[in-house]
Design a protein around this motif. Structure first.
Motif, PDB file in Angstrom:
ATOM      1  N   TYR A 115       0.851  -1.195   0.000  1.00 30.09           N
ATOM      2  CA  TYR A 115       0.000   0.000   0.000  1.00 30.09           C
ATOM      3  C   TYR A 115       0.880   1.236   0.000  1.00 30.09           C
ATOM      4  O   TYR A 115       1.691   1.430   0.901  1.00 30.09           O
ATOM      5  N   THR A 116       0.742   2.082  -1.009  1.00 28.29           N
ATOM      6  CA  THR A 116       1.625   3.236  -1.191  1.00 28.29           C
ATOM      7  C   THR A 116       1.052   4.548  -0.678  1.00 28.29           C
ATOM      8  O   THR A 116       1.662   5.584  -0.832  1.00 28.29           O
ATOM      9  N   GLY A 117      -0.127   4.529  -0.097  1.00 31.14           N
ATOM     10  CA  GLY A 117      -0.739   5.745   0.396  1.00 31.14           C
ATOM     11  C   GLY A 117      -1.977   6.123  -0.387  1.00 31.14           C
ATOM     12  O   GLY A 117      -2.842   6.836   0.104  1.00 31.14           O
ATOM     13  N   ASN A 118      -2.061   5.643  -1.617  1.00 28.35           N
ATOM     14  CA  ASN A 118      -3.271   5.902  -2.395  1.00 28.35           C
ATOM     15  C   ASN A 118      -3.686   4.707  -3.242  1.00 28.35           C
ATOM     16  O   ASN A 118      -4.658   4.777  -3.978  1.00 28.35           O
ATOM     17  N   ARG A 119      -2.944   3.608  -3.119  1.00 29.71           N
ATOM     18  CA  ARG A 119      -3.283   2.452  -3.931  1.00 29.71           C
ATOM     19  C   ARG A 119      -2.757   1.161  -3.312  1.00 29.71           C
ATOM     20  O   ARG A 119      -1.669   1.134  -2.748  1.00 29.71           O
ATOM     21  N   LEU A 120      -3.543   0.107  -3.419  1.00 29.81           N
ATOM     22  CA  LEU A 120      -3.122  -1.229  -3.017  1.00 29.81           C
ATOM     23  C   LEU A 120      -2.630  -1.984  -4.235  1.00 29.81           C
ATOM     24  O   LEU A 120      -3.232  -1.902  -5.310  1.00 29.81           O
ATOM     25  N   PHE A 121      -1.545  -2.723  -4.071  1.00 36.08           N
ATOM     26  CA  PHE A 121      -1.017  -3.558  -5.148  1.00 36.08           C
ATOM     27  C   PHE A 121      -1.070  -5.012  -4.713  1.00 36.08           C
ATOM     28  O   PHE A 121      -0.451  -5.387  -3.726  1.00 36.08           O
ATOM     29  N   PHE A 122      -1.814  -5.820  -5.433  1.00 33.22           N
ATOM     30  CA  PHE A 122      -1.947  -7.245  -5.131  1.00 33.22           C
ATOM     31  C   PHE A 122      -1.131  -8.059  -6.132  1.00 33.22           C
ATOM     32  O   PHE A 122      -1.001  -7.688  -7.304  1.00 33.22           O
ATOM     33  N   GLY A 123      -0.637  -9.210  -5.668  1.00 31.21           N
ATOM     34  CA  GLY A 123      -0.072 -10.213  -6.564  1.00 31.21           C
ATOM     35  C   GLY A 123       0.917  -9.682  -7.565  1.00 31.21           C
ATOM     36  O   GLY A 123       1.898  -9.042  -7.210  1.00 31.21           O
ATOM     37  N   ASN A 124       0.660  -9.925  -8.848  1.00 34.37           N
ATOM     38  CA  ASN A 124       1.651  -9.605  -9.877  1.00 34.37           C
ATOM     39  C   ASN A 124       1.580  -8.165 -10.368  1.00 34.37           C
ATOM     40  O   ASN A 124       2.187  -7.826 -11.375  1.00 34.37           O
ATOM     41  N   SER A 125       0.854  -7.295  -9.648  1.00 33.68           N
ATOM     42  CA  SER A 125       0.801  -5.880 -10.039  1.00 33.68           C
ATOM     43  C   SER A 125       1.766  -5.025  -9.229  1.00 33.68           C
ATOM     44  O   SER A 125       1.699  -3.817  -9.233  1.00 33.68           O
ATOM     45  N   PHE A 126       2.707  -5.702  -8.516  1.00 33.80           N
ATOM     46  CA  PHE A 126       3.643  -5.034  -7.663  1.00 33.80           C
ATOM     47  C   PHE A 126       4.485  -3.965  -8.297  1.00 33.80           C
ATOM     48  O   PHE A 126       4.440  -2.825  -7.998  1.00 33.80           O
ATOM     49  N   TYR A 127       5.332  -4.432  -9.197  1.00 23.58           N
ATOM     50  CA  TYR A 127       6.270  -3.569  -9.888  1.00 23.58           C
ATOM     51  C   TYR A 127       6.127  -3.822 -11.372  1.00 23.58           C
ATOM     52  O   TYR A 127       5.300  -4.605 -11.813  1.00 23.58           O
ATOM     53  N   GLU A 128       6.969  -3.146 -12.142  1.00 24.42           N
ATOM     54  CA  GLU A 128       6.925  -3.349 -13.585  1.00 24.42           C
ATOM     55  C   GLU A 128       7.253  -4.797 -13.946  1.00 24.42           C
ATOM     56  O   GLU A 128       6.749  -5.337 -14.924  1.00 24.42           O
ATOM     57  N   THR A 129       8.131  -5.416 -13.143  1.00 24.62           N
ATOM     58  CA  THR A 129       8.465  -6.827 -13.357  1.00 24.62           C
ATOM     59  C   THR A 129       7.396  -7.689 -12.693  1.00 24.62           C
ATOM     60  O   THR A 129       7.207  -7.626 -11.486  1.00 24.62           O
ATOM     61  N   PRO A 130       6.629  -8.479 -13.442  1.00 23.48           N
ATOM     62  CA  PRO A 130       5.552  -9.273 -12.842  1.00 23.48           C
ATOM     63  C   PRO A 130       6.086 -10.256 -11.802  1.00 23.48           C
ATOM     64  O   PRO A 130       7.143 -10.855 -11.974  1.00 23.48           O
ATOM     65  N   VAL A 131       5.350 -10.398 -10.720  1.00 21.34           N
ATOM     66  CA  VAL A 131       5.689 -11.373  -9.686  1.00 21.34           C
ATOM     67  C   VAL A 131       4.561 -12.391  -9.700  1.00 21.34           C
ATOM     68  O   VAL A 131       3.598 -12.292  -8.962  1.00 21.34           O
ATOM     69  N   PHE A 164      12.642 -17.515   0.480  1.00 15.94           N
ATOM     70  CA  PHE A 164      13.129 -16.275   1.054  1.00 15.94           C
ATOM     71  C   PHE A 164      13.204 -15.258  -0.066  1.00 15.94           C
ATOM     72  O   PHE A 164      13.794 -15.527  -1.120  1.00 15.94           O
ATOM     73  N   LYS A 165      12.611 -14.070   0.124  1.00 14.58           N
ATOM     74  CA  LYS A 165      12.507 -13.091  -0.951  1.00 14.58           C
ATOM     75  C   LYS A 165      13.249 -11.806  -0.598  1.00 14.58           C
ATOM     76  O   LYS A 165      13.267 -11.389   0.557  1.00 14.58           O
ATOM     77  N   LYS A 166      13.808 -11.187  -1.619  1.00 13.20           N
ATOM     78  CA  LYS A 166      14.436  -9.870  -1.467  1.00 13.20           C
ATOM     79  C   LYS A 166      13.800  -8.914  -2.466  1.00 13.20           C
ATOM     80  O   LYS A 166      13.859  -9.140  -3.678  1.00 13.20           O
ATOM     81  N   ILE A 167      13.185  -7.853  -1.950  1.00 15.10           N
ATOM     82  CA  ILE A 167      12.591  -6.832  -2.803  1.00 15.10           C
ATOM     83  C   ILE A 167      13.554  -5.659  -2.850  1.00 15.10           C
ATOM     84  O   ILE A 167      13.828  -5.027  -1.832  1.00 15.10           O
ATOM     85  N   ASP A 168      14.079  -5.371  -4.031  1.00 14.66           N
ATOM     86  CA  ASP A 168      15.045  -4.294  -4.215  1.00 14.66           C
ATOM     87  C   ASP A 168      14.290  -3.008  -4.546  1.00 14.66           C
ATOM     88  O   ASP A 168      13.625  -2.923  -5.572  1.00 14.66           O
ATOM     89  N   TYR A 169      14.385  -2.017  -3.657  1.00  6.77           N
ATOM     90  CA  TYR A 169      13.649  -0.770  -3.857  1.00  6.77           C
ATOM     91  C   TYR A 169      14.109  -0.018  -5.112  1.00  6.77           C
ATOM     92  O   TYR A 169      13.299   0.539  -5.848  1.00  6.77           O
ATOM     93  N   LYS A 193      15.941  -1.162  -7.862  1.00  6.03           N
ATOM     94  CA  LYS A 193      15.767  -1.879  -9.126  1.00  6.03           C
ATOM     95  C   LYS A 193      14.321  -2.289  -9.374  1.00  6.03           C
ATOM     96  O   LYS A 193      13.963  -2.659 -10.482  1.00  6.03           O
ATOM     97  N   LYS A 194      13.501  -2.224  -8.303  1.00  3.38           N
ATOM     98  CA  LYS A 194      12.096  -2.638  -8.391  1.00  3.38           C
ATOM     99  C   LYS A 194      11.980  -4.084  -8.892  1.00  3.38           C
ATOM    100  O   LYS A 194      11.215  -4.400  -9.796  1.00  3.38           O
ATOM    101  N   THR A 195      12.797  -4.936  -8.299  1.00  6.37           N
ATOM    102  CA  THR A 195      12.779  -6.359  -8.661  1.00  6.37           C
ATOM    103  C   THR A 195      12.663  -7.202  -7.404  1.00  6.37           C
ATOM    104  O   THR A 195      12.884  -6.715  -6.283  1.00  6.37           O
ATOM    105  N   ILE A 196      12.337  -8.469  -7.592  1.00  3.87           N
ATOM    106  CA  ILE A 196      12.244  -9.415  -6.487  1.00  3.87           C
ATOM    107  C   ILE A 196      13.065 -10.648  -6.818  1.00  3.87           C
ATOM    108  O   ILE A 196      12.918 -11.233  -7.890  1.00  3.87           O
ATOM    109  N   GLN A 197      13.958 -11.014  -5.896  1.00  5.28           N
ATOM    110  CA  GLN A 197      14.741 -12.238  -6.024  1.00  5.28           C
ATOM    111  C   GLN A 197      14.229 -13.258  -5.026  1.00  5.28           C
ATOM    112  O   GLN A 197      13.646 -12.891  -3.997  1.00  5.28           O
ATOM    113  N   SER A 198      14.491 -14.525  -5.294  1.00  2.00           N
ATOM    114  CA  SER A 198      13.985 -15.582  -4.424  1.00  2.00           C
ATOM    115  C   SER A 198      15.023 -16.674  -4.233  1.00  2.00           C
ATOM    116  O   SER A 198      15.759 -17.012  -5.171  1.00  2.00           O
TER     117      SER A 198
END
Length: 195
Positions: A80-96, A123-128, A130-135
């Protein structure tokens, strides 16, 4: 809200000093620093009231950017960014693509990343930046129950089979004598100084 009888599943504090909580069966609430004035939160997104879409929230975390992260049993990781909720694969530009299936059990943040511990999904790492997620995953355990920072840029994770140090993208047993005795045991252990 009854602070004595309601089931407060999790609690987080943002940079303004405001507290946020998810109450089982009632939804998301926030309060000032007194913790005596909890009010329900209603967010509008595309004309739809979406506060009721938060279901079975188990963990909550507010990062240094004042972004609220929710870990749920049925909806995975939610942002939640303050004005929008992001679910599932709508997180970042890179689909999760699998994040909706994560059972999130723990959060930990360092300077540039948010670390997420799940049950049976690694175990996940969300890079602020790069806007990516590693696992990463391990055959040594299934669930991560708690996370904290360790020495020499490592991360300590508490699992059902002991405490592990995560460093250089690998898991190392921290103590061979620590075996499963419950989640609280590992939460207390990770509060101790990392020697």
């Amino acid at each position: 809200v009854n602070t004595f009888t309601d089931n407060f599943c999790c609690l987080a504090k943002d940079s303004s000093g405001r507290f946020w909580t998810y109450i089982q069966g009632k939804g998301l609430f926030s309060s000032d620093a007194s913790l005596e004035n909890f009010r329900p939160q209603w967010w509008q997104q595309s004309g739809e009231n979406i506060s009721s879409r938060l279901v079975d929230v188990k963990k909550m975390y507010c990062d240094a950017y004042n972004v609220l992260w929710f870990g749920s049993e049925g909806q995975g990781l939610i942002r939640y960014t303050g004005n929008r909720l992001f679910f599932g694969n709508s997180f970042y530009e890179t689909p999760v693509t699998d994040s909706a299936h994560w059972f999130v059990r723990a959060f930990y943040a360092d300077k540039n990343s948010l670390w997420v511990g799940t049950y049976d999904n690694g175990f996940k790492k969300i890079d602020y930046d790069k806007k990516t997620i590693q696992s990463w995953s391990s055959s040594l355990f299934r669930g991560i129950y708690c996370i904290t920072g360790g020495k020499e840029n490592s991360i300590l994770v508490g699992t059902e089979h002991g405490v592990f140090r995560f460093k250089n993208e690998k898991f190392y047993p921290l103590r061979s004598t620590y075996y499963y005795t419950g989640e609280i045991h590992y939460q207390n252990f990770l509060r101790l100084r990392d020697n």
